[in-house]
Design a protein around this motif. Structure first.
Motif, PDB file in Angstrom:
ATOM      1  N   VAL A 158      -3.157   3.549 -21.592  1.00 26.28           N
ATOM      2  CA  VAL A 158      -1.768   4.040 -21.944  1.00 26.28           C
ATOM      3  C   VAL A 158      -1.236   4.042 -20.675  1.00 26.28           C
ATOM      4  CG1 VAL A 158      -0.081   5.530 -23.132  1.00 26.28           C
ATOM      5  CG2 VAL A 158      -2.482   4.901 -24.078  1.00 26.28           C
ATOM      6  N   THR A 159      -0.017   3.250 -20.292  1.00 24.83           N
ATOM      7  CA  THR A 159       0.561   3.122 -19.105  1.00 24.83           C
ATOM      8  C   THR A 159       1.545   4.336 -18.845  1.00 24.83           C
ATOM      9  OG1 THR A 159       0.258   0.859 -18.867  1.00 24.83           O
ATOM     10  CG2 THR A 159       2.056   1.872 -17.408  1.00 24.83           C
ATOM     11  N   LEU A 160       1.506   5.054 -18.018  1.00 23.57           N
ATOM     12  CA  LEU A 160       2.572   6.091 -17.533  1.00 23.57           C
ATOM     13  C   LEU A 160       3.835   5.788 -16.499  1.00 23.57           C
ATOM     14  CD1 LEU A 160       3.684   9.131 -17.590  1.00 23.57           C
ATOM     15  CD2 LEU A 160       1.867   9.756 -15.871  1.00 23.57           C
ATOM     16  N   PHE A 161       3.179   4.931 -15.552  1.00 26.19           N
ATOM     17  CA  PHE A 161       4.329   4.668 -14.454  1.00 26.19           C
ATOM     18  C   PHE A 161       3.649   3.246 -13.804  1.00 26.19           C
ATOM     19  CE2 PHE A 161       1.701   7.889 -12.557  1.00 26.19           C
ATOM     20  CZ  PHE A 161       1.374   7.295 -11.180  1.00 26.19           C
ATOM     21  N   PRO A 162       4.688   2.504 -13.157  1.00 26.92           N
ATOM     22  CA  PRO A 162       4.181   1.404 -12.246  1.00 26.92           C
ATOM     23  C   PRO A 162       4.038   2.017 -10.834  1.00 26.92           C
ATOM     24  CG  PRO A 162       6.725   1.689 -12.379  1.00 26.92           C
ATOM     25  CD  PRO A 162       6.111   2.278 -13.418  1.00 26.92           C
ATOM     26  N   ASN A 163       3.144   1.231 -10.151  1.00 27.51           N
ATOM     27  CA  ASN A 163       2.802   1.749  -8.853  1.00 27.51           C
ATOM     28  C   ASN A 163       2.489   0.484  -7.856  1.00 27.51           C
ATOM     29  OD1 ASN A 163       2.206   3.660  -6.883  1.00 27.51           O
ATOM     30  ND2 ASN A 163       1.081   4.827  -8.125  1.00 27.51           N
ATOM     31  N   ARG A 164       2.545   0.951  -6.779  1.00 27.28           N
ATOM     32  CA  ARG A 164       2.230  -0.170  -5.554  1.00 27.28           C
ATOM     33  C   ARG A 164       1.172   0.336  -4.975  1.00 27.28           C
ATOM     34  NH1 ARG A 164       5.814  -4.155  -4.660  1.00 27.28           N
ATOM     35  NH2 ARG A 164       3.937  -5.126  -3.444  1.00 27.28           N
ATOM     36  N   ARG A 165       0.360  -0.595  -4.291  1.00 30.13           N
ATOM     37  CA  ARG A 165      -0.717  -0.176  -3.225  1.00 30.13           C
ATOM     38  C   ARG A 165       0.043  -0.058  -1.605  1.00 30.13           C
ATOM     39  NH1 ARG A 165      -3.887  -5.009  -5.605  1.00 30.13           N
ATOM     40  NH2 ARG A 165      -4.483  -3.962  -7.644  1.00 30.13           N
ATOM     41  N   MET A 166      -0.090   0.846  -1.134  1.00 23.11           N
ATOM     42  CA  MET A 166       0.231   1.175   0.156  1.00 23.11           C
ATOM     43  C   MET A 166      -0.507   0.975   1.289  1.00 23.11           C
ATOM     44  SD  MET A 166       3.548   1.117  -1.002  1.00 23.11           S
ATOM     45  CE  MET A 166       4.375   1.456   0.696  1.00 23.11           C
ATOM     46  N   VAL A 167      -0.378   0.302   2.451  1.00 21.07           N
ATOM     47  CA  VAL A 167      -1.123   0.515   3.666  1.00 21.07           C
ATOM     48  C   VAL A 167      -0.524   1.792   4.386  1.00 21.07           C
ATOM     49  CG1 VAL A 167      -1.637  -0.722   5.755  1.00 21.07           C
ATOM     50  CG2 VAL A 167      -1.661  -2.072   3.495  1.00 21.07           C
ATOM     51  N   VAL A 168      -1.352   2.496   4.635  1.00 22.02           N
ATOM     52  CA  VAL A 168      -1.072   3.892   5.365  1.00 22.02           C
ATOM     53  C   VAL A 168      -1.879   3.815   6.566  1.00 22.02           C
ATOM     54  CG1 VAL A 168      -1.275   6.456   5.357  1.00 22.02           C
ATOM     55  CG2 VAL A 168      -0.771   4.998   3.210  1.00 22.02           C
ATOM     56  N   VAL A 169      -0.972   4.042   7.784  1.00 16.52           N
ATOM     57  CA  VAL A 169      -1.506   4.001   9.141  1.00 16.52           C
ATOM     58  C   VAL A 169      -1.121   5.321   9.975  1.00 16.52           C
ATOM     59  CG1 VAL A 169      -1.513   1.504   9.161  1.00 16.52           C
ATOM     60  CG2 VAL A 169       0.510   2.744  10.042  1.00 16.52           C
ATOM     61  N   LYS A 170      -1.587   5.511  11.061  1.00 11.74           N
ATOM     62  CA  LYS A 170      -1.035   6.409  12.070  1.00 11.74           C
ATOM     63  C   LYS A 170       0.396   6.156  12.646  1.00 11.74           C
ATOM     64  CE  LYS A 170      -3.472   8.568  15.291  1.00 11.74           C
ATOM     65  NZ  LYS A 170      -4.154   9.149  16.479  1.00 11.74           N
ATOM     66  N   ARG A 171       1.138   6.781  12.624  1.00  8.68           N
ATOM     67  CA  ARG A 171       2.526   6.559  13.109  1.00  8.68           C
ATOM     68  C   ARG A 171       2.438   5.701  14.334  1.00  8.68           C
ATOM     69  NH1 ARG A 171       4.942  10.921  11.743  1.00  8.68           N
ATOM     70  NH2 ARG A 171       5.962  10.042   9.642  1.00  8.68           N
ATOM     71  N   SER A 172       1.740   6.249  15.297  1.00  6.10           N
ATOM     72  CA  SER A 172       1.499   5.602  16.689  1.00  6.10           C
ATOM     73  C   SER A 172       1.107   4.073  16.701  1.00  6.10           C
ATOM     74  CB  SER A 172       0.672   6.274  17.664  1.00  6.10           C
ATOM     75  OG  SER A 172      -0.712   6.415  16.835  1.00  6.10           O
ATOM     76  N   MET A 173       0.236   3.670  15.470  1.00  7.84           N
ATOM     77  CA  MET A 173       0.054   2.589  15.371  1.00  7.84           C
ATOM     78  C   MET A 173       1.123   1.530  14.376  1.00  7.84           C
ATOM     79  SD  MET A 173      -2.953   2.343  17.064  1.00  7.84           S
ATOM     80  CE  MET A 173      -4.089   1.158  16.255  1.00  7.84           C
ATOM     81  N   ARG A 174       2.018   2.154  13.967  1.00  8.94           N
ATOM     82  CA  ARG A 174       2.855   1.486  12.962  1.00  8.94           C
ATOM     83  C   ARG A 174       3.353   0.029  13.372  1.00  8.94           C
ATOM     84  NH1 ARG A 174       5.065  -1.272   9.998  1.00  8.94           N
ATOM     85  NH2 ARG A 174       6.693  -0.958   8.539  1.00  8.94           N
ATOM     86  N   ASP A 175       3.783  -0.010  14.749  1.00  7.11           N
ATOM     87  CA  ASP A 175       4.247  -1.366  15.012  1.00  7.11           C
ATOM     88  C   ASP A 175       3.074  -2.594  14.949  1.00  7.11           C
ATOM     89  OD1 ASP A 175       6.544  -0.163  15.719  1.00  7.11           O
ATOM     90  OD2 ASP A 175       6.239  -0.021  18.013  1.00  7.11           O
ATOM     91  N   GLN A 176       1.940  -2.289  14.670  1.00  6.00           N
ATOM     92  CA  GLN A 176       0.771  -3.353  14.747  1.00  6.00           C
ATOM     93  C   GLN A 176       0.588  -3.608  13.143  1.00  6.00           C
ATOM     94  OE1 GLN A 176      -2.845  -2.392  16.733  1.00  6.00           O
ATOM     95  NE2 GLN A 176      -1.680  -0.817  18.260  1.00  6.00           N
ATOM     96  N   PHE A 177       1.308  -3.080  12.195  1.00  9.17           N
ATOM     97  CA  PHE A 177       1.105  -3.364  10.853  1.00  9.17           C
ATOM     98  C   PHE A 177       2.578  -3.688  10.241  1.00  9.17           C
ATOM     99  CE2 PHE A 177      -2.409  -1.001  12.143  1.00  9.17           C
ATOM    100  CZ  PHE A 177      -3.284  -1.370  11.561  1.00  9.17           C
ATOM    101  N   ASN A 178       2.866  -5.007  10.141  1.00  7.77           N
ATOM    102  CA  ASN A 178       4.207  -5.307   9.549  1.00  7.77           C
ATOM    103  C   ASN A 178       3.967  -6.475   8.407  1.00  7.77           C
ATOM    104  OD1 ASN A 178       6.161  -4.196  11.606  1.00  7.77           O
ATOM    105  ND2 ASN A 178       4.684  -5.249  12.910  1.00  7.77           N
ATOM    106  N   THR A 179       2.801  -6.959   8.279  1.00  4.01           N
ATOM    107  CA  THR A 179       2.539  -7.868   7.307  1.00  4.01           C
ATOM    108  C   THR A 179       1.260  -8.050   6.882  1.00  4.01           C
ATOM    109  OG1 THR A 179       2.158  -9.955   8.657  1.00  4.01           O
ATOM    110  CG2 THR A 179       4.331  -9.656   8.279  1.00  4.01           C
TER     111      THR A 179
END
Length: 297
Positions: A136-157
């Protein structure tokens, strides 16, 4: 002869009653016994936490899934009270042999035996799980890629994940998704998958021992808000998931009761669920649904 017959009857009745006790339970059984058996999996505090660690039946439990299950049990009225048990995440789908057989169709043993009436653990609906339970569905969701903020520029696509090291919990939808990508778009440069509990995986990413992890948007919001402010959500991967509670397929009446309860909770801005979400995530369930719906596919 009478004594032998009497002994046989006693044994038969005992076995018969035992089989009834061990069978999965309907909404009618729940109302008759005034007990609803809730199996929670403390995979991450964004679902629930349990103390002491590793406890099963005598646990101090807290968190949004616990509060939500309490609210549903209260909605049943007539003196129905919840009884909580903590189970492992992968244990939710174990068969009688204590393994998860992805391609097989069966009712997970915890539900089939009546130890659990349902799983309120914000489970993602996917093909292999649908061979075992209904949702029984409660809400929609998305899978999120989580990284260190200092590494954020390396993860865009999506392409930026190829060849990297990821942490995910075994038998989660994130694990399934990464396995599928390694057989497809990442086949030439597969992601190295390290299986570990969610909290351990987050620590590994925060400590630079892995490049990224994947968790649902609600868990990601909780994590960067409450646990790892040095981490950041990079982008969403995969399609929108349907997240909800899981039940035995034959428990249609219980599913309908939950479905009606969910609808009332979502449409009332002052509902118990909206208060629960505001408490744990800093936004109402209604606002979270709007946020997820706005994330590009």
């Amino acid at each position: 002869m009478k004594r032998v017959l009497s002994s046989f009857v006693v044994v038969f009745v005992a076995l018969f009653c035992s089989s009834i006790t061990a069978a999965g339970r309907s909404l009618e059984d729940i109302r008759e016994t005034k007990e609803i058996r809730v199996c929670l999996s403390p995979i991450h505090p964004s679902v629930c936490s349990a103390q002491p660690e590793g406890c099963r039946d005598d646990c101090k439990i807290s968190g949004p899934a616990y509060d939500a299950a309490m609210a549903f049990a209260s909605s049943l009225g007539n003196g129905v009270v919840p009884r909580f048990r903590c189970v492992g995440w992968d244990e939710q789908f174990f068969n009688k042999d204590g393994v998860t057989a992805y391609e097989d169709t069966y009712t997970p043993e915890l539900l089939a035996s009546g130890q659990c009436d349902f799983y309120p653990n914000n489970l993602a609906k996917n093909d292999w799980r649908l061979k075992k339970v209904d949702f029984v569905t409660l809400f929609p969701n998305r899978r999120m890629v989580v990284v260190k903020r200092s590494m954020r520029d390396q993860f865009n696509t999506l392409a930026d994940l190829a060849g990297k090291t990821a942490t995910v919990a075994k038998d989660t939808s994130f694990h399934t998704w990464l396995l599928e990508q390694n057989q497809g778009v990442f086949a030439s440069r597969p992601v190295t998958i390290r299986l570990m509990p969610v909290d351990e995986g987050l620590r590994a990413v925060a400590g630079g021992e892995a490049d990224f992890t994947i968790i649902d948007a609600d868990a990601a919001i909780w994590t960067v808000r409450n646990q790892y402010p040095e981490m950041e959500m990079a982008f969403a991967v995969g399609p929108t998931d349907e997240i909800g509670w899981a039940f035995r397929k034959e428990d249609r009446n219980l599913q309908e009761a939950v479905r009606g309860f969910f609808e009332r909770q979502r449409t009332d801005k002052n509902s118990e669920f909206n208060r629960i979400w505001q408490k744990y995530y800093g936004m109402s369930l209604t606002d979270f649904i709007g946020l997820v719906s706005s994330i590009p596919q």
